[in-house]
Design an enzyme around this catalytic site. Structure first.
Site, short mmCIF file in Angstrom:
data_model
loop_
_atom_site.label_atom_id
_atom_site.label_comp_id
_atom_site.label_asym_id
_atom_site.label_seq_id
_atom_site.Cartn_x
_atom_site.Cartn_y
_atom_site.Cartn_z
N HIS A 1 -10.30 7.61 -2.68
CA HIS A 1 -10.40 6.15 -2.83
C HIS A 1 -11.89 5.79 -2.72
O HIS A 1 -12.65 6.50 -2.05
CB HIS A 1 -9.60 5.53 -1.67
CG HIS A 1 -9.45 4.04 -1.70
ND1 HIS A 1 -10.44 3.19 -1.29
CD2 HIS A 1 -8.41 3.25 -2.06
CE1 HIS A 1 -10.01 1.95 -1.39
NE2 HIS A 1 -8.77 1.95 -1.87
N ASP B 1 -8.86 10.90 5.56
CA ASP B 1 -8.44 9.56 5.16
C ASP B 1 -6.91 9.58 5.11
O ASP B 1 -6.32 10.11 4.17
CB ASP B 1 -9.05 9.21 3.79
CG ASP B 1 -8.54 7.88 3.28
OD1 ASP B 1 -7.60 7.32 3.88
OD2 ASP B 1 -9.07 7.40 2.26
N LYS C 1 -0.63 -0.99 5.81
CA LYS C 1 0.16 -0.12 4.93
C LYS C 1 1.33 0.50 5.68
O LYS C 1 2.08 1.31 5.13
CB LYS C 1 -0.73 0.98 4.36
CG LYS C 1 -1.82 0.48 3.41
CD LYS C 1 -2.54 1.62 2.78
CE LYS C 1 -3.86 1.24 2.15
NZ LYS C 1 -3.75 0.45 0.92
C1 LIG Z 1 -6.26 6.69 0.29
C2 LIG Z 1 -6.83 5.36 0.67
N1 LIG Z 1 -7.97 5.30 1.37
C3 LIG Z 1 -8.52 4.15 1.77
C4 LIG Z 1 -7.94 2.95 1.43
C5 LIG Z 1 -8.57 1.68 1.89
O1 LIG Z 1 -7.73 1.01 2.76
P1 LIG Z 1 -8.12 -0.46 3.26
O2 LIG Z 1 -8.24 -1.30 2.02
O3 LIG Z 1 -6.99 -0.87 4.13
O4 LIG Z 1 -9.43 -0.34 3.97
C6 LIG Z 1 -6.76 2.94 0.68
C7 LIG Z 1 -6.14 1.67 0.25
O5 LIG Z 1 -5.44 1.60 -0.70
C8 LIG Z 1 -6.20 4.17 0.29
O6 LIG Z 1 -5.07 4.23 -0.42
#
Ligand SMILES: Cc1ncc(COP(=O)(O)O)c(C=O)c1O
Length: 423
Positions: A133, A210, A236
């Site tokens: 991400h 992550d 989530k």
């Molecule tokens: C794999 C992954 N990492 C990081 C994030 C970032 O999460 P947040 O927007 O809650 O900071 C997401 C959000 O979709 C994600 O799916």
């Protein structure tokens, strides 16, 4: 397709009782009952979590760690109890290893700006994967540039699984940190974290996980993974927005410099300088997100009661069913592993003739919420020669009937577009 037969583990996974806990599932969207297939973006919230929030504001609201009055003591107890629940949920050695942040993104940034800032130097390298991400790419790009360090990628193979054939050469004696997603939010692939940790530790590097897409859906044990840092978001996993977690090994967190400065994170301040508070407070400057931390505790209670093995099994059943149904559509290509046993409940797909945004809009007309776009993973999505994909993702409240609705919705959209005159 009946949903009453869904079982998970040794218990009956009572899907009707679960769905009754989620008020939003009663909503009509465009006159249709909502089919919510966008949990990978954010999950829906059960009434137990909503009540924890309102109850806090109606009965307890006060600042933490500062007062001697009853409300402040109760707020502090609730806030710290939630931390203890989270620590137990991921099998942390001690609650002080759990730092409240705003979300996964902030947790990742915190590690980049503190541990990595102090430990990555010129000529060192940082290793991430090709399926991250943006939140686990951009902080490392920024740091690598600032430190004159190298950012290296572990590739995904053609099945969308992490290719670790080059692991020993990519992670070398100049690697300081390996930062990898546990489960891809696009491909659904589950990465071999323990193997990455093993290699990282062999060269004296640390491993950051992550876990934004794994902690909500499967049992995650930070000790079994041999992780050093692990990041996730409450929103989530049935919890509220605006709160997340950074878990880190106590010994690492203890020597890391603070991330932000202000109230609560200090031990003593003079006009000349300051000393830092103990863990976890060193990383929690200012009034924290008390209400949302407490509601996160309620979300953890909910998931714990269901049992994470049961949650995972339910999603595996749904994913297997969804893969079978979606792959039966000739016009659709699924990104990532075709074998449902190798993936979690996130299915991204591309339609041969219908743009994902058109598909998403048409499905919304039928009450079905899916995600469309680059899913905050532009480099990965573009590697498939597309700029966007459609994504359906599942959670505890989803049913096989909803997957049928999705597949029928795609077919219905195809029929609609096939009737459109070609310009
Ligand atoms: C794999 C992954 N990492 C990081 C994030 C970032 O999460 P947040 O927007 O809650 O900071 C997401 C959000 O979709 C994600 O799916």
């Amino acid at each position: 397709m009946s949903d009453s037969t869904l079982t998970a583990g040794s218990r009956v996974f009572d899907i009707d009782a679960i769905r009754a806990d989620f008020p939003i599932l009663q909503r009509k969207i465009n006159d249709q009952t909502l089919v919510y297939l966008d949990t990978a973006a954010t999950s829906q919230k059960p009434k137990q979590v909503i009540e924890a929030l309102t109850n806090y504001y109606e009965q307890t609201n006060a600042n933490v760690h500062r007062g001697v009055h009853t409300l402040s003591i109760e707020a502090t107890d609730g806030y710290e109890l939630a931390r203890t629940k989270v620590a137990k949920f991921i099998n942390a050695v001690r609650p002080e290893e759990v730092i409240w942040t705003r979300n996964t993104s902030e947790s990742l940034n915190l590690v980049a700006a503190t541990w990595a800032e102090a430990n990555v130097g010129e000529g060192d390298n940082i290793v991430i994967t090709a399926m991250e991400h943006h939140s686990n790419i951009v902080p490392w790009q920024h740091l690598a540039e600032k430190k004159n360090a190298e950012l290296r990628y572990l590739a995904a193979d053609e099945d969308g699984l992490l290719d670790i054939s080059e692991l020993d050469s990519i992670v070398d004696s100049r690697t300081k940190i390996v930062a990898a997603t546990h489960m891809s939010n696009v491909l659904g692939s589950i990465n071999p974290i323990a193997e990455l940790a093993n290699r990282a530790h062999a060269v004296g590097a640390v491993i950051l996980v992550d876990a934004a897409q794994s902690v909500p859906h499967m049992p995650v044990d930070v000790q079994a993974l041999d992780a050093d840092f692990l990041c996730f978001s409450a929103h989530k996993m049935l919890g509220p927005t605006g709160i997340g977690v950074l878990w880190g090994r106590y010994e690492l967190l203890e020597v890391m410099p603070p991330y932000m400065f202000g109230g609560d994170m200090i031990l003593e301040v003079t006009y000349e300088n300051a000393t830092w508070n103990d863990l976890p407070y060193k990383f929690e400057a200012g009034t924290p997100n008390i209400a949302d931390a407490i509601a996160t505790g309620a979300a953890v209670d909910y998931l714990t009661e269901l049992g994470m093995d049961n949650v995972w099994q339910h999603e595996q059943e749904l994913t297997a069913y969804a893969m079978e149904q979606i792959l039966s559509l000739d016009s659709v290509k699924v990104l990532g592993p075709q074998d449902s046993a190798l993936r979690g409940g996130v299915i991204s797909f591309i339609h041969g003739t219908i743009h994902p945004h058109d598909l998403g809009t048409a499905l919304d007309q039928q009450g079905i919420a899916i995600r469309t776009g680059h899913h905050c993973a532009m480099p990965l999505v573009r590697s498939f020669d597309v700029v966007a994909a459609a994504r359906a993702s599942f959670y505890i409240y989803n049913t096989k009937s909803e997957i049928d609705a999705l597949v029928n919705g795609i077919s219905e959209t195809e029929r609609y577009f096939s009737r459109c005159p070609v310009a």
